[in-house]
Write a protein that holds these residues in place. Structure first.
Motif, PDB file in Angstrom:
ATOM      1  N   GLY A 206      56.422   2.897 -36.069  1.00  0.00           N
ATOM      2  CA  GLY A 206      56.729   2.366 -34.746  1.00  0.00           C
ATOM      3  C   GLY A 206      56.822   3.469 -33.708  1.00  0.00           C
ATOM      4  O   GLY A 206      56.299   3.336 -32.587  1.00  0.00           O
ATOM      5  N   VAL A 207      57.475   4.583 -34.060  1.00  0.00           N
ATOM      6  CA  VAL A 207      57.571   5.721 -33.139  1.00  0.00           C
ATOM      7  C   VAL A 207      56.196   6.290 -32.834  1.00  0.00           C
ATOM      8  O   VAL A 207      55.865   6.608 -31.679  1.00  0.00           O
ATOM      9  CB  VAL A 207      58.494   6.805 -33.740  1.00  0.00           C
ATOM     10  CG1 VAL A 207      58.442   8.077 -32.897  1.00  0.00           C
ATOM     11  CG2 VAL A 207      59.924   6.294 -33.822  1.00  0.00           C
ATOM     12  N   MET A 208      55.360   6.413 -33.879  1.00  0.00           N
ATOM     13  CA  MET A 208      54.008   6.940 -33.668  1.00  0.00           C
ATOM     14  C   MET A 208      53.180   5.998 -32.795  1.00  0.00           C
ATOM     15  O   MET A 208      52.390   6.450 -31.957  1.00  0.00           O
ATOM     16  CB  MET A 208      53.320   7.138 -35.020  1.00  0.00           C
ATOM     17  CG  MET A 208      53.959   8.227 -35.880  1.00  0.00           C
ATOM     18  SD  MET A 208      53.181   8.391 -37.499  1.00  0.00           S
ATOM     19  CE  MET A 208      51.529   8.883 -37.047  1.00  0.00           C
ATOM     20  N   ALA A 209      53.388   4.683 -32.967  1.00  0.00           N
ATOM     21  CA  ALA A 209      52.650   3.726 -32.135  1.00  0.00           C
ATOM     22  C   ALA A 209      53.072   3.845 -30.675  1.00  0.00           C
ATOM     23  O   ALA A 209      52.233   3.789 -29.763  1.00  0.00           O
ATOM     24  CB  ALA A 209      52.899   2.305 -32.651  1.00  0.00           C
ATOM     25  N   VAL A 210      54.377   4.021 -30.444  1.00  0.00           N
ATOM     26  CA  VAL A 210      54.858   4.181 -29.060  1.00  0.00           C
ATOM     27  C   VAL A 210      54.308   5.461 -28.450  1.00  0.00           C
ATOM     28  O   VAL A 210      53.873   5.482 -27.286  1.00  0.00           O
ATOM     29  CB  VAL A 210      56.395   4.169 -29.042  1.00  0.00           C
ATOM     30  CG1 VAL A 210      56.913   4.538 -27.649  1.00  0.00           C
ATOM     31  CG2 VAL A 210      56.921   2.800 -29.447  1.00  0.00           C
ATOM     32  N   LEU A 211      54.315   6.555 -29.224  1.00  0.00           N
ATOM     33  CA  LEU A 211      53.771   7.809 -28.711  1.00  0.00           C
ATOM     34  C   LEU A 211      52.288   7.671 -28.390  1.00  0.00           C
ATOM     35  O   LEU A 211      51.802   8.191 -27.373  1.00  0.00           O
ATOM     36  CB  LEU A 211      53.993   8.920 -29.740  1.00  0.00           C
ATOM     37  CG  LEU A 211      55.443   9.392 -29.937  1.00  0.00           C
ATOM     38  CD1 LEU A 211      55.512  10.438 -31.036  1.00  0.00           C
ATOM     39  CD2 LEU A 211      56.004   9.950 -28.631  1.00  0.00           C
ATOM     40  N   GLY A 212      51.548   6.978 -29.272  1.00  0.00           N
ATOM     41  CA  GLY A 212      50.131   6.763 -28.998  1.00  0.00           C
ATOM     42  C   GLY A 212      49.899   5.953 -27.737  1.00  0.00           C
ATOM     43  O   GLY A 212      48.986   6.233 -26.958  1.00  0.00           O
ATOM     44  N   LEU A 213      50.747   4.938 -27.531  1.00  0.00           N
ATOM     45  CA  LEU A 213      50.626   4.119 -26.326  1.00  0.00           C
ATOM     46  C   LEU A 213      50.915   4.931 -25.074  1.00  0.00           C
ATOM     47  O   LEU A 213      50.203   4.820 -24.057  1.00  0.00           O
ATOM     48  CB  LEU A 213      51.590   2.935 -26.426  1.00  0.00           C
ATOM     49  CG  LEU A 213      51.595   1.958 -25.238  1.00  0.00           C
ATOM     50  CD1 LEU A 213      50.214   1.329 -25.063  1.00  0.00           C
ATOM     51  CD2 LEU A 213      52.650   0.876 -25.440  1.00  0.00           C
ATOM     52  N   VAL A 214      51.942   5.781 -25.148  1.00  0.00           N
ATOM     53  CA  VAL A 214      52.282   6.631 -23.998  1.00  0.00           C
ATOM     54  C   VAL A 214      51.147   7.596 -23.696  1.00  0.00           C
ATOM     55  O   VAL A 214      50.766   7.793 -22.532  1.00  0.00           O
ATOM     56  CB  VAL A 214      53.602   7.377 -24.273  1.00  0.00           C
ATOM     57  CG1 VAL A 214      53.864   8.418 -23.174  1.00  0.00           C
ATOM     58  CG2 VAL A 214      54.760   6.412 -24.357  1.00  0.00           C
ATOM     59  N   LEU A 215      50.577   8.207 -24.739  1.00  0.00           N
ATOM     60  CA  LEU A 215      49.482   9.128 -24.536  1.00  0.00           C
ATOM     61  C   LEU A 215      48.260   8.412 -23.964  1.00  0.00           C
ATOM     62  O   LEU A 215      47.542   8.967 -23.116  1.00  0.00           O
ATOM     63  CB  LEU A 215      49.115   9.814 -25.861  1.00  0.00           C
ATOM     64  CG  LEU A 215      50.132  10.818 -26.408  1.00  0.00           C
ATOM     65  CD1 LEU A 215      49.700  11.340 -27.760  1.00  0.00           C
ATOM     66  CD2 LEU A 215      50.317  11.992 -25.422  1.00  0.00           C
ATOM     67  N   ALA A 216      48.022   7.174 -24.422  1.00  0.00           N
ATOM     68  CA  ALA A 216      46.881   6.416 -23.885  1.00  0.00           C
ATOM     69  C   ALA A 216      47.082   6.089 -22.414  1.00  0.00           C
ATOM     70  O   ALA A 216      46.101   6.015 -21.642  1.00  0.00           O
ATOM     71  CB  ALA A 216      46.709   5.118 -24.695  1.00  0.00           C
ATOM     72  N   PRO A 220      44.422   9.282 -18.854  1.00  0.00           N
ATOM     73  CA  PRO A 220      43.500   9.250 -17.698  1.00  0.00           C
ATOM     74  C   PRO A 220      44.002  10.117 -16.534  1.00  0.00           C
ATOM     75  O   PRO A 220      43.205  10.762 -15.853  1.00  0.00           O
ATOM     76  CB  PRO A 220      43.453   7.769 -17.310  1.00  0.00           C
ATOM     77  CG  PRO A 220      43.810   7.047 -18.574  1.00  0.00           C
ATOM     78  CD  PRO A 220      44.822   7.907 -19.243  1.00  0.00           C
ATOM     79  N   PHE A 221      45.305  10.137 -16.312  1.00  0.00           N
ATOM     80  CA  PHE A 221      45.843  10.933 -15.203  1.00  0.00           C
ATOM     81  C   PHE A 221      45.764  12.425 -15.515  1.00  0.00           C
ATOM     82  O   PHE A 221      45.532  13.252 -14.622  1.00  0.00           O
ATOM     83  CB  PHE A 221      47.297  10.545 -14.941  1.00  0.00           C
ATOM     84  CG  PHE A 221      47.464   9.103 -14.558  1.00  0.00           C
ATOM     85  CD1 PHE A 221      47.202   8.656 -13.267  1.00  0.00           C
ATOM     86  CD2 PHE A 221      47.830   8.151 -15.500  1.00  0.00           C
ATOM     87  CE1 PHE A 221      47.350   7.327 -12.911  1.00  0.00           C
ATOM     88  CE2 PHE A 221      47.987   6.815 -15.168  1.00  0.00           C
ATOM     89  CZ  PHE A 221      47.740   6.407 -13.865  1.00  0.00           C
ATOM     90  N   MET A 222      45.925  12.791 -16.786  1.00  0.00           N
ATOM     91  CA  MET A 222      45.807  14.208 -17.154  1.00  0.00           C
ATOM     92  C   MET A 222      44.378  14.674 -16.982  1.00  0.00           C
ATOM     93  O   MET A 222      44.127  15.791 -16.530  1.00  0.00           O
ATOM     94  CB  MET A 222      46.252  14.394 -18.604  1.00  0.00           C
ATOM     95  CG  MET A 222      47.730  14.120 -18.837  1.00  0.00           C
ATOM     96  SD  MET A 222      48.192  14.242 -20.581  1.00  0.00           S
ATOM     97  CE  MET A 222      47.827  15.970 -20.882  1.00  0.00           C
TER      98      MET A 222
END
Length: 225
Positions: A206-216, A220-222
């Motif tokens: 679950g933590v990894m999924a949240v981190l992946g969502l945040v990175l996704a 684009p802005f980075m």
């Protein structure tokens, strides 16, 4: 290992035939890989000398894996059988306790409990069958040799209690009931441990999924910056 694993092969010869086949396969793969590495660069090149020096090491690794694979497979089967024996032992002891409480003799109770099926109940059937052709001490030793885990405390205590009954006429019902409670606690603890491990892994995913969502979201802005 063949006994502990529940005889996955009919004869030792069949096991060694499979072991030779696995070894030959690993030897062929290791030799092919070593040959491919040795042929990647010219023998005269300095980098090629390093590759050629590593090739025999890789071949030896595959040879070692080929020798170990059949025994690792048996140990894995024995471990799975030991886990199944623990769960089946709770059922077998419950049936055995009920039969003994109703006044059925120990040997007949063992025979009836063996009809339930499963790793532990099959051992009961083996014990009864051996007692019909040889003395109970030898029968208990043969049954102990077929335990998937020789260090299983409850299984060894059960066999000791059966031996004490036939050797010293020691009451066996109270021992069976005590082992039944012990195995029940052990099964509950193992179930809770597996559930805790599942919850831990689910939380990590679950933590990894949240981190992946945040990175996704921020990727684009980075890139635009």
């Amino acid at each position: 290992l063949l006994r502990r694993a529940g005889y996955p092969y009919d004869t030792p010869g069949e096991f060694y035939a499979v072991a030779i086949r696995d070894f030959s396969l690993f030897l062929a793969v290791g030799g092919a890989l070593a040959g491919a590495l040795a042929a990647t660069l010219a023998p005269g090149a300095s980098a090629g000398v390093g590759v050629i020096a590593v090739a025999p090491v890789i071949a030896l690794i595959f040879v070692f894996l080929g020798l170990r694979r059949p025994y690792v497979r048996l140990k894995s089967l024995a471990k799975k059988r030991a886990e199944g024996l623990r769960n089946n032992m709770l059922i077998g002891l419950s049936v055995l306790s009920s039969l003994l409480s109703s006044g059925i003799g120990v040997q007949e109770a063992l025979r009836r409990a063996s009809s339930v099926g499963g790793p532990f109940c099959n051992l009961l059937g083996l014990l009864v069958a051996r007692m019909e052709v040889e003395d109970f001490t030898k029968a208990v030793e043969v049954t102990r040799a077929h335990l998937p885990d020789p260090s299983d405390v409850e299984a060894n205590l059960f066999l000791r209690d059966i031996h004490d009954f036939f050797a010293n006429n020691r009451p066996v019902l109270s021992s069976v009931q005590g082992l039944q409670e012990s195995v029940h606690r052990s099964v509950v603890e193992m179930t809770e441990a597996r559930a805790a491990l599942v919850r831990q892994r689910a939380g990590l995913f679950g933590v990894m999924a949240v981190l992946g969502l945040v990175l996704a979201i921020i990727a684009p802005f980075m890139g635009s910056g």
